[in-house]
Motif scaffolding. Structure first.
Motif, PDB file in Angstrom:
ATOM      1  N   PHE A 146      39.813  44.815  41.381  1.00 60.33           N
ATOM      2  CA  PHE A 146      41.042  44.851  40.573  1.00 60.33           C
ATOM      3  C   PHE A 146      40.730  44.760  39.082  1.00 60.33           C
ATOM      4  CE2 PHE A 146      43.338  44.191  44.442  1.00 60.33           C
ATOM      5  CZ  PHE A 146      44.614  44.628  44.179  1.00 60.33           C
TER       6      PHE A 146
ATOM      7  N   GLU B  80      49.065  37.138  47.270  1.00 60.11           N
ATOM      8  CA  GLU B  80      48.621  37.799  48.493  1.00 60.11           C
ATOM      9  C   GLU B  80      47.807  39.051  48.144  1.00 60.11           C
ATOM     10  OE1 GLU B  80      49.034  36.599  51.617  1.00 60.11           O
ATOM     11  OE2 GLU B  80      47.730  38.262  52.201  1.00 60.11           O
TER      12      GLU B  80
ATOM     13  N   ASN C  84      44.437  38.087  46.843  1.00 59.72           N
ATOM     14  CA  ASN C  84      43.575  37.434  47.830  1.00 59.72           C
ATOM     15  C   ASN C  84      42.776  38.484  48.599  1.00 59.72           C
ATOM     16  OD1 ASN C  84      42.470  35.423  49.375  1.00 59.72           O
ATOM     17  ND2 ASN C  84      44.275  35.085  50.642  1.00 59.72           N
ATOM     18  N   ASP C  85      42.886  39.716  48.183  1.00 58.30           N
ATOM     19  CA  ASP C  85      42.237  40.845  48.826  1.00 58.30           C
ATOM     20  C   ASP C  85      40.721  40.765  48.687  1.00 58.30           C
ATOM     21  OD1 ASP C  85      42.886  43.714  49.854  1.00 58.30           O
ATOM     22  OD2 ASP C  85      41.384  44.045  48.296  1.00 58.30           O
ATOM     23  N   LYS C  86      40.041  41.571  49.506  1.00 57.25           N
ATOM     24  CA  LYS C  86      38.579  41.705  49.413  1.00 57.25           C
ATOM     25  C   LYS C  86      38.160  42.096  47.995  1.00 57.25           C
ATOM     26  CE  LYS C  86      36.672  45.185  51.806  1.00 57.25           C
ATOM     27  NZ  LYS C  86      35.783  45.955  50.920  1.00 57.25           N
TER      28      LYS C  86
ATOM     29  N   TRP D  95      38.293  37.033  44.324  1.00 63.05           N
ATOM     30  CA  TRP D  95      37.027  36.479  44.850  1.00 63.05           C
ATOM     31  C   TRP D  95      35.825  37.318  44.455  1.00 63.05           C
ATOM     32  CZ3 TRP D  95      38.858  32.064  45.568  1.00 63.05           C
ATOM     33  CH2 TRP D  95      40.106  31.877  46.158  1.00 63.05           C
ATOM     34  N   ARG D  96      36.040  38.490  43.912  1.00 57.02           N
ATOM     35  CA  ARG D  96      34.900  39.278  43.445  1.00 57.02           C
ATOM     36  C   ARG D  96      34.457  38.863  42.042  1.00 57.02           C
ATOM     37  NH1 ARG D  96      33.573  45.101  45.210  1.00 57.02           N
ATOM     38  NH2 ARG D  96      31.596  44.046  45.022  1.00 57.02           N
TER      39      ARG D  96
ATOM     40  N   ARG E 272      32.584  36.905  39.411  1.00 58.36           N
ATOM     41  CA  ARG E 272      31.335  36.128  39.456  1.00 58.36           C
ATOM     42  C   ARG E 272      31.221  35.215  38.250  1.00 58.36           C
ATOM     43  NH1 ARG E 272      31.850  37.634  43.846  1.00 58.36           N
ATOM     44  NH2 ARG E 272      31.085  39.576  44.721  1.00 58.36           N
TER      45      ARG E 272
ATOM     46  N   LYS F 179      42.688  31.829  41.271  1.00 55.91           N
ATOM     47  CA  LYS F 179      41.924  31.403  42.455  1.00 55.91           C
ATOM     48  C   LYS F 179      42.482  30.079  42.981  1.00 55.91           C
ATOM     49  CE  LYS F 179      37.378  33.364  41.287  1.00 55.91           C
ATOM     50  NZ  LYS F 179      36.123  33.045  40.585  1.00 55.91           N
TER      51      LYS F 179
ATOM     52  N   LEU G 274      44.240  29.093  46.576  1.00 56.05           N
ATOM     53  CA  LEU G 274      43.728  28.015  47.443  1.00 56.05           C
ATOM     54  C   LEU G 274      44.839  27.004  47.751  1.00 56.05           C
ATOM     55  CD1 LEU G 274      40.189  27.321  45.972  1.00 56.05           C
ATOM     56  CD2 LEU G 274      40.726  28.291  48.185  1.00 56.05           C
TER      57      LEU G 274
ATOM     58  N   ALA H  22      47.084  28.252  50.306  1.00 55.02           N
ATOM     59  CA  ALA H  22      46.503  28.357  51.647  1.00 55.02           C
ATOM     60  C   ALA H  22      46.409  26.999  52.336  1.00 55.02           C
ATOM     61  CB  ALA H  22      45.127  28.999  51.569  1.00 55.02           C
ATOM     62  N   PHE H  23      46.261  25.932  51.550  1.00 51.64           N
ATOM     63  CA  PHE H  23      46.059  24.621  52.187  1.00 51.64           C
ATOM     64  C   PHE H  23      47.210  23.669  51.903  1.00 51.64           C
ATOM     65  CE2 PHE H  23      41.788  26.351  51.560  1.00 51.64           C
ATOM     66  CZ  PHE H  23      41.351  26.345  52.866  1.00 51.64           C
TER      67      PHE H  23
END
Lengths: 150, 263
Positions: free
Chosen positions: B195, B220, B223-225, B229-230, B232, B255, B259, B262-263
């Motif tokens: 993205f 959502e 939160n994709d591949k 999360w890409r 660094r 991020k 999280l 999700a929790f």
């Protein structure tokens, strides 16, 4: 002037539909948590093995066997092995994802990585639970001297 | 107005008439080499470097040098620029290996003893000289739904927000979509499916807006591949942003939001 075709854009837009998978999130979270735990495990490991008592001089087959006689150190080393392997494997996976451009390269590198990781994890786990410093029927010349005492 | 009617009107501020430029507060001038990555898709296979010698002034920006080259040396040089004052975000380019806006980079701040390299931003398809196809960049931008999403009846008055609520996402409202950040990201260079920082910054602007109700959908999506999360955390984006947005921090906040959800 001759017409030359413009090469296809290197970064053409071809994103797959969202998989709704939470894998990447858990992978990211795992890296953080395992990293913190590994700092404690590894420095504890180094301190106990290299510093306490006679220090590095004391390390031999007997020292390792003595440690693994206790379930505490078995679990410690097992945790260290699994966390370090998964942490490192996931790290390499992200590097492959970032830098391998062709899908074929990406796939083959990952297959090699996962096979290597599985072999090391299985072998390591097996050693932790079945380690015998004086295996029966081995060449006596290769064994540690304390094996001959008994 | 100029007293000398025989000389044509200067093309830009670059060539101030003697009576305006001279005097006590004279602007120092210097010669410098601008090394531009030229690419003509009809002739060239790949971009190649070309050097241009120009005499510039201490108040000039890289954009002025490009103008001078285009207007006086080689009219075929192509680059984007609109406002030329760091607001429109058209003239992001790689200057001396760093993503900068040509209109905000003063020549005197660069080492003018060496050639100043200017090339197109990386990771996006090159069209000509310094112009890239911005479509993949805007595709990602559109995907995060950068608009206010609300439900229910239309309001009969303003949607009020406290100064504290506004402060949370103030930094990310500054984005001008110049693509400096996204095209400075090494993950984006090798695999343009990510993205990219700019899309995440603009998602952040709405995710943390108290008036918006589409945050869940955006989280959502990110939160994709190929989502957050890409990242660094190499901080290239923060370093590149001409608006001083703390891009990496914004990504980290998204991020955390994912999280917490999700929790």
């Amino acid at each position: 002037m001759s017409t030359t075709s413009i090469p296809a854009p290197r970064t053409g837009y071809s994103r797959h539909k969202s998989s709704r998978s939470k894998f990447e999130m858990f992978a990211w979270l795992f890296m953080r948590i395992s990293g913190i735990v590994l700092v404690i495990l590894i420095f504890g490991h180094l301190f106990v093995n290299l510093w306490v008592g006679e220090g590095v001089q004391a390390i031999d087959f007997g020292f390792v066997a003595g440690k693994w006689a206790s379930p505490f150190w078995q679990i410690w080393d097992l945790l260290m092995l699994w966390l370090a392997m998964l942490h490192g494997t996931n790290g390499l996976r992200t590097i492959i994802m970032d830098y391998a451009e062709k899908p074929g390269t990406r796939m083959s590198l990952q297959v090699i990585l996962y096979i290597a990781a599985t072999v090391i994890i299985v072998l390591g786990t097996l050693v932790i639970f079945t380690f015998d410093p004086c295996p029966a029927g081995a060449d006596p010349a290769l064994l540690a001297n304390f094996c001959h005492a008994g | 107005m100029s007293t000398d009617t025989n000389t044509p009107e200067p093309a830009s501020k670059v060539e101030l008439p003697e009576h305006l430029a001279g005097g006590e507060g004279e602007i120092p001038s210097f010669d410098c080499t601008i090394r531009i990555a030229r690419f003509d898709p009809e002739v060239d296979e790949a971009p190649h470097w070309e050097d241009y010698q120009v005499t510039m002034y201490g108040t000039d920006r890289v954009l002025d040098a490009l103008h001078k080259i285009k207007w006086e040396i080689d009219g075929s040089l192509s680059f984007r620029r609109s406002c030329a004052h760091g607001v429109c975000g058209s003239d992001a380019m790689r200057i001396n290996g760093r993503n900068r806006l040509a209109c905000k980079t003063l020549l005197k701040d660069l080492d003018t003893n060496k050639p100043i390299t200017v090339e197109a931003i990386k990771g996006l398809p090159l069209e000509k000289d310094l112009i890239v196809d911005m479509e993949p960049f805007f595709q990602s931008y559109r995907e995060v739904m950068p608009f206010l999403i609300t439900s229910g009846h239309e309001p009969t008055r303003e949607r009020l927000q406290s100064a504290e609520q506004r402060e949370i996402f103030d930094d990310t409202t500054k984005c001008i979509l110049c693509a400096s950040c996204t095209s400075s990201c090494p993950v984006f260079w090798t695999d343009g499916q990510y993205f990219g920082p700019a899309a995440i910054v603009n998602a952040h602007r709405f995710i943390f807006d108290s008036r918006d109700e589409g945050g869940d959908m955006r989280l959502e999506i990110l939160n994709d591949k190929e989502g957050v999360w890409r990242c660094r955390t190499t901080f290239n984006c923060t370093e590149a942003c001409p608006r001083g947005i703390e891009v990496t921090k914004a990504i980290a906040e998204v991020k955390q939001a994912i999280l917490q959800r999700a929790f």
